[in-house]
Structure formats: structure tokens, C-alpha cells
Design a protein around this motif. Sequence first.
Motif, PDB file in Angstrom:
ATOM      1  N   VAL A 241      15.432  45.693  41.292  1.00 44.01           N
ATOM      2  CA  VAL A 241      16.832  45.368  40.764  1.00 44.01           C
ATOM      3  C   VAL A 241      17.709  44.245  41.524  1.00 44.01           C
ATOM      4  O   VAL A 241      17.355  44.478  42.940  1.00 44.01           O
ATOM      5  CB  VAL A 241      17.742  46.254  39.961  1.00 44.01           C
ATOM      6  CG1 VAL A 241      19.288  46.085  40.226  1.00 44.01           C
ATOM      7  CG2 VAL A 241      16.739  47.235  39.583  1.00 44.01           C
ATOM      8  N   GLY A 242      18.410  43.126  40.991  1.00 39.43           N
ATOM      9  CA  GLY A 242      18.628  42.423  41.589  1.00 39.43           C
ATOM     10  C   GLY A 242      20.139  42.456  41.647  1.00 39.43           C
ATOM     11  O   GLY A 242      20.699  42.475  40.963  1.00 39.43           O
ATOM     12  N   ILE A 243      21.016  42.662  42.749  1.00 37.92           N
ATOM     13  CA  ILE A 243      22.876  42.735  43.037  1.00 37.92           C
ATOM     14  C   ILE A 243      23.171  42.062  43.589  1.00 37.92           C
ATOM     15  O   ILE A 243      22.875  41.107  44.064  1.00 37.92           O
ATOM     16  CB  ILE A 243      22.600  44.173  44.069  1.00 37.92           C
ATOM     17  CG1 ILE A 243      21.571  45.088  43.690  1.00 37.92           C
ATOM     18  CG2 ILE A 243      23.964  44.743  44.083  1.00 37.92           C
ATOM     19  CD1 ILE A 243      22.019  46.892  44.535  1.00 37.92           C
ATOM     20  N   LEU A 244      24.374  40.957  42.922  1.00 36.19           N
ATOM     21  CA  LEU A 244      25.278  40.396  43.121  1.00 36.19           C
ATOM     22  C   LEU A 244      26.723  40.148  42.652  1.00 36.19           C
ATOM     23  O   LEU A 244      27.352  41.305  41.623  1.00 36.19           O
ATOM     24  CB  LEU A 244      24.804  39.085  42.475  1.00 36.19           C
ATOM     25  CG  LEU A 244      23.374  37.883  42.168  1.00 36.19           C
ATOM     26  CD1 LEU A 244      23.554  37.192  41.370  1.00 36.19           C
ATOM     27  CD2 LEU A 244      22.787  37.831  43.002  1.00 36.19           C
ATOM     28  N   THR A 245      27.380  40.169  43.896  1.00 35.91           N
ATOM     29  CA  THR A 245      28.785  41.073  43.880  1.00 35.91           C
ATOM     30  C   THR A 245      29.147  39.680  44.490  1.00 35.91           C
ATOM     31  O   THR A 245      29.300  38.389  44.400  1.00 35.91           O
ATOM     32  CB  THR A 245      29.101  42.254  45.154  1.00 35.91           C
ATOM     33  OG1 THR A 245      28.435  41.331  46.471  1.00 35.91           O
ATOM     34  CG2 THR A 245      28.326  43.178  45.087  1.00 35.91           C
ATOM     35  N   THR A 246      30.883  39.051  43.678  1.00 37.21           N
ATOM     36  CA  THR A 246      31.285  37.481  43.473  1.00 37.21           C
ATOM     37  C   THR A 246      32.898  38.454  44.138  1.00 37.21           C
ATOM     38  O   THR A 246      33.658  39.552  43.777  1.00 37.21           O
ATOM     39  CB  THR A 246      31.110  37.606  42.016  1.00 37.21           C
ATOM     40  OG1 THR A 246      32.022  38.636  40.963  1.00 37.21           O
ATOM     41  CG2 THR A 246      29.793  36.942  41.925  1.00 37.21           C
ATOM     42  N   GLY A 247      32.665  37.305  44.342  1.00 39.26           N
ATOM     43  CA  GLY A 247      34.402  37.042  44.798  1.00 39.26           C
ATOM     44  C   GLY A 247      35.146  36.818  46.017  1.00 39.26           C
ATOM     45  O   GLY A 247      34.800  36.712  47.193  1.00 39.26           O
ATOM     46  N   ALA A 248      36.102  35.175  46.494  1.00 38.03           N
ATOM     47  CA  ALA A 248      36.210  34.438  47.100  1.00 38.03           C
ATOM     48  C   ALA A 248      37.113  35.314  48.505  1.00 38.03           C
ATOM     49  O   ALA A 248      37.292  35.097  49.401  1.00 38.03           O
ATOM     50  CB  ALA A 248      37.340  33.609  46.600  1.00 38.03           C
ATOM     51  N   GLU A 249      37.434  36.881  48.121  1.00 34.22           N
ATOM     52  CA  GLU A 249      38.444  37.331  48.758  1.00 34.22           C
ATOM     53  C   GLU A 249      37.094  38.451  49.473  1.00 34.22           C
ATOM     54  O   GLU A 249      37.429  39.622  51.052  1.00 34.22           O
ATOM     55  CB  GLU A 249      39.275  38.903  47.932  1.00 34.22           C
ATOM     56  CG  GLU A 249      38.572  39.753  46.880  1.00 34.22           C
ATOM     57  CD  GLU A 249      38.006  39.503  46.023  1.00 34.22           C
ATOM     58  OE1 GLU A 249      37.986  39.843  44.593  1.00 34.22           O
ATOM     59  OE2 GLU A 249      37.825  37.852  45.668  1.00 34.22           O
ATOM     60  N   LEU A 250      36.393  38.282  49.727  1.00 32.23           N
ATOM     61  CA  LEU A 250      35.354  39.650  50.055  1.00 32.23           C
ATOM     62  C   LEU A 250      33.991  38.569  51.360  1.00 32.23           C
ATOM     63  O   LEU A 250      34.225  37.852  51.478  1.00 32.23           O
ATOM     64  CB  LEU A 250      33.629  39.565  48.882  1.00 32.23           C
ATOM     65  CG  LEU A 250      34.018  40.356  47.499  1.00 32.23           C
ATOM     66  CD1 LEU A 250      32.506  40.123  46.738  1.00 32.23           C
ATOM     67  CD2 LEU A 250      34.663  41.696  47.776  1.00 32.23           C
ATOM     68  N   VAL A 251      34.352  39.985  52.263  1.00 33.71           N
ATOM     69  CA  VAL A 251      34.287  39.628  53.609  1.00 33.71           C
ATOM     70  C   VAL A 251      33.408  41.250  53.412  1.00 33.71           C
ATOM     71  O   VAL A 251      33.552  42.236  52.831  1.00 33.71           O
ATOM     72  CB  VAL A 251      34.922  38.900  54.673  1.00 33.71           C
ATOM     73  CG1 VAL A 251      35.334  38.708  54.262  1.00 33.71           C
ATOM     74  CG2 VAL A 251      35.763  40.429  54.808  1.00 33.71           C
ATOM     75  N   SER A 252      32.074  40.921  54.461  1.00 35.91           N
ATOM     76  CA  SER A 252      31.228  42.246  54.760  1.00 35.91           C
ATOM     77  C   SER A 252      31.671  42.543  56.233  1.00 35.91           C
ATOM     78  O   SER A 252      31.732  41.920  57.455  1.00 35.91           O
ATOM     79  CB  SER A 252      30.321  41.651  54.608  1.00 35.91           C
ATOM     80  OG  SER A 252      28.675  42.858  54.726  1.00 35.91           O
TER      81      SER A 252
END
Length: 415
Positions: free
Chosen positions: A189-200
Motif C-alpha cells: 500500500v502506497g501512502i501519499l499525504t498532501t498539503g502545502a501547510e504540512l511539515v514533519s
Amino acid sequence: MTPPRTVEEHAETIARLVEPLLAGGTTERLPLAEAAGRVTAAAVRSDVDLPLFRNSQMDGYAVRSSDIRNVPVALEVSGDIPAGHTVPVILTPGTALRIMTGAPVPSGADTIVPVEDTDLVLGRDDDLRGAVVTIGRSRRPGEFVRERGSDLRRGDVLVEAGVRLAARHLAALAAAGVEAVEVRQLLRVGILTTGAELVSAEKGSAERGTDGTPAGFGQVFDANGIALAALVEESGAVVSVRTATSDDHDEFERALMDAVGASDLVVTSGGISKGAYEVVREVLQPHGAEVVTVAMQPGGPQATAVVAGVPVLSFPGNPVSTQVSFTVFLRDLLRASAGLAAAGVETAQLAAELRSVVGKRQFLRGRRLPDGTVEQVAGPSSHLVAAMARADVLIDVPAETETLAAGDDVTVWTL
């Protein structure tokens, strides 16, 4: 305007999309050390008898039962058989052989007298030469003797197909000399999270991103990537790709194609609402994506597509919406593919009154109380990720329900 789908309708859509993956059929052979938690693809039969040979169940003395019919009786101790002894031994009539638990029973012996029922007198040199053992209790033939094959015969099934391998299964396989086992291959399963606001924050502190800089004004830490990865693994699949992208069209499209190339199924979060900057919707629509609204809260915006033959499921980006969507629509499909039982959905009683919004099926965060009842945890808003952490169930409230009283039965989904 197209009316919202029901939860059941969207669940059926996803099931049809994912159904080809559920047939499985792909297997791999793993050494036992790597097979814990995996599901057997076929029955495993033993190539040996278990036990492998007649052995002693007790520390004591191997004797002929006919020699101890009349007790007490004193027998010469003609030798010693420790565990691991590899040379066959023959018991001389009228004598005893000292034997340890698990050691091979000598030819001619048909019973073991536990050491507790004996009194040993050593020889002149304080060893077994000239030693005599007095036995004070008679024994029937076969007592405390583990016969070869008494646990399992060669050719018998050790572990059935479709079994999730736990320690007890691995122990039996190892005892029979099995080195590797054929198991179902895990779905990727591939996982993609999106959003210009995201940091890790995964490699930084609780206040810093991976590059060592604080999360700036308007930025949020990515909770969905790690949550989805954990949910995938808990459901018996493996994470093939995990990537976070901005709202840039080309960046997301490249990440999507990389994920599709490495995965059997891709899950995305965010970017599917009706506003601007909805990059997932924009990229998936040329691939025939269905972007719909489901009459549920949280988790209303949903999308599905097939890209290069790989199903893509798109969940909304709020952390609670993502987790609820996975739990309701995908968790049991993955578990079925892995050969695991469906997760728990059961009935419980409410501890206190609960109010809901008519027109949308609610999945409210809840927790079990010591008396078995459940109570709501915080409100229904999809951004309350800390409240989700305090929950251990989702309380499933039908769309037509506005109020439930304390003591009413409700359906709960175990988290």
C-alpha cells in the motif's frame, strides 16, 4: 445536484475496486524467524514423527516394569543416559539406567521411575560404578515414556492453511525441523499525504520539522502519514511508499506515479474537496476519478480512481476524517486479503445521552468505561486529533437519529 452517497453505497464502490486484490494467490516462502504474524498459504505437513524418538518424561530410572512388580526392590544401576545422548543403549534385565528428562529410553525398558520414588546408594568411588537404586513403588508399562509419534505422525498436518502464525505455531514447526513456510504475500500500500501547510516532526522535536526549523505560521505537522502507515500495518499489509507533497500539480503527479509503480493499492489524504488548490482531485480526474460526497461525519469528501491498473482511494485530509475513512472503508478489506478476521464491530450501551446531526451518519469518538458502557469523547469536529487519541471506539449513529438516551444500544467500531 447529485445526492450524497450512503456509507453502504461508498463501501460497495470501494469493495468492487479492491476486490481483485482480495483473491490473493501470490505467496512467498519465508524462514521461520521472519514468519511471525504472517498467514499460511497452504497446510504444512510434518516430515517427521513427534517426538522424534522414545524419550523420558521425567528425571529418574529406566527399568523393565516386570522387574519392579514387587517393591521395594534394589536394582544395580548399570549406566547413565543424559539428554542429548546419541548412542543407542540396551537395558540389561534386572538392572536400572539413570535417565534425564528428554533422553532416549533404552531398548528393553518400558517404564520410567521418577527419581522421587527412589533411593540411590553410590558405589565405593561415589559414582555409578557399583551403585544400587532402591525403588519403593511399582509402575505400569509405558508410564512416563513419551512414545515416538505420540504427538504427531509423519505426514500429519502441523499447521492448517489460513493460520496467522503465532509463537505456538512457530514452535511446532521448528520442533518438526521445518526451516521455511509458504505464506500469503502482503499487499503493498502506497501512502501519499498532501498539503502545502504540512511539515514533519518525525526526525525533529515536538516543535521542529525535519530540517530543524520550527513549524511556521500557518503550517501543521503531518499526522496522516504516520497514522495511515500504522493502520495499514495493523491491517496485515505493508507500506510500499510513504510520501508527503505540497499542492503543486506536477509534484503530486510524480509522487502518485512513483507510488502506483511500487504498490498494489494507493491511499491519499487531502486535496479532494470542492475548493481551490485541491491537487488530488485535479490530478485524478483525468484518470476517471469519482469525487463524491458521502453522508457521513467525519469523512464526507471521498474519491476513487484507477491509475495504471492500480486502485487509488482518496480520503479527506483532516486527521480524524482520514482515520475514520480508513476504518470504515478499507480496514476489513485489507484484513481479508491478509487472511485476518474482521475487526470488531459490536453493540454497547451508552453511558450518557448523546446528540447527533440528522442527515449524516455520525462516527463519534468514544471510549469504553469499566462497566462496559461507552461514552462520547469530545465533539464531532474532524480536527480533534488529541480527542481521537483518547478514544478506543467509534460510536456509529444512524443518519436519521438526533438523540440517544443513556442505556440505549449503539453500534461501536473498535479502534
